[in-house]
Design a protein around this motif. Structure first.
Motif, PDB file in Angstrom:
ATOM      1  N   SER A   1       0.688  -1.300  -0.076  1.00 29.36           N
ATOM      2  CA  SER A   1      -0.080   0.055   0.030  1.00 29.36           C
ATOM      3  C   SER A   1       0.697   1.394   0.087  1.00 29.36           C
ATOM      4  CB  SER A   1      -0.949  -0.139   1.352  1.00 29.36           C
ATOM      5  OG  SER A   1      -1.315   1.236   1.273  1.00 29.36           O
TER       6      SER A   1
ATOM      7  N   ASP B   1       0.063   4.178   0.840  1.00 32.45           N
ATOM      8  CA  ASP B   1      -0.244   4.840   2.196  1.00 32.45           C
ATOM      9  C   ASP B   1       0.639   4.299   3.306  1.00 32.45           C
ATOM     10  OD1 ASP B   1      -2.141   6.532   0.953  1.00 32.45           O
ATOM     11  OD2 ASP B   1      -3.737   5.058   1.517  1.00 32.45           O
TER      12      ASP B   1
ATOM     13  N   ASP C   1       6.691   5.721  -4.185  1.00 31.30           N
ATOM     14  CA  ASP C   1       6.132   4.987  -2.850  1.00 31.30           C
ATOM     15  C   ASP C   1       6.097   3.396  -3.073  1.00 31.30           C
ATOM     16  OD1 ASP C   1       5.721   7.364  -1.261  1.00 31.30           O
ATOM     17  OD2 ASP C   1       3.603   7.640  -2.167  1.00 31.30           O
TER      18      ASP C   1
ATOM     19  N   ARG D   1       4.338   5.482   2.301  1.00 30.02           N
ATOM     20  CA  ARG D   1       4.507   6.863   2.759  1.00 30.02           C
ATOM     21  C   ARG D   1       4.525   7.164   4.148  1.00 30.02           C
ATOM     22  NH1 ARG D   1       0.095   8.346   0.322  1.00 30.02           N
ATOM     23  NH2 ARG D   1       0.825   8.211  -1.583  1.00 30.02           N
TER      24      ARG D   1
END
Length: 157
Positions: A25, A27, A98, A30
């Protein structure tokens, strides 16, 4: 053939683990890169610990590779310039995209379309590196076909 099947199975398990754990992911990646979440770093630390223990056991009980039977040797290298440059390039790519190579392929498996762009960048970078490396290491004359080399494992610690 046997090592190819084993490699494919390990890759599938690795991809499923990346997807299941959330490490594919953007997210999660990051959050770790911004030092907002420790999850990713704790997973990395557990992987390093597991590899360290596994290599210590392997060094004591095996002198040949399990699948190929090639002799195992352990070479300890001091960090060199190419290690630092490679680390910086890897980190920059990871921060921009990312994702590192494992999550890119896991994202493709999940059907995430932007992973195609990241994959193109990864493949292009590897292609450029190999093209540059081939020019620097081309032999001046024809050389006999190389013999199978022993498997080298980096020693942790």
């Amino acid at each position: 053939m046997r090592s190819g099947i084993a490699g494919a199975l390990v890759g599938i398990v690795f991809g499923l683990t990346l997807s299941w754990s959330g490490m594919a992911s953007p997210d999660v990646i990051r959050g770790a890169l911004l030092f907002e979440q420790s999850y990713l770093f704790l997973m990395f630390a557990s992987a390093v610990l597991t590899a360290t223990i596994g290599l210590a056991i392997l060094r004591r009980v095996r002198d040949r590779a399990v699948l190929t039977g090639a002799p195992l040797t352990y070479v300890r290298e001091r960090p060199a310039r190419h290690h630092v440059v490679g680390s910086v390039l890897f980190g920059l790519g990871w921060g921009i995209a990312d994702a590192c190579p494992g999550p890119i392929l896991a994202q493709l498996g999940q059907g995430i379309p932007w992973a195609l762009v990241t994959l193109a960048g990864m493949v292009g970078g590897v292609w450029l590196y190999l093209r540059r490396g081939a020019r620097e290491t081309e032999p001046a004359c024809d050389v006999a076909a190389p013999q199978p080399a022993p498997v080298h494992l980096a020693r942790a610690g």
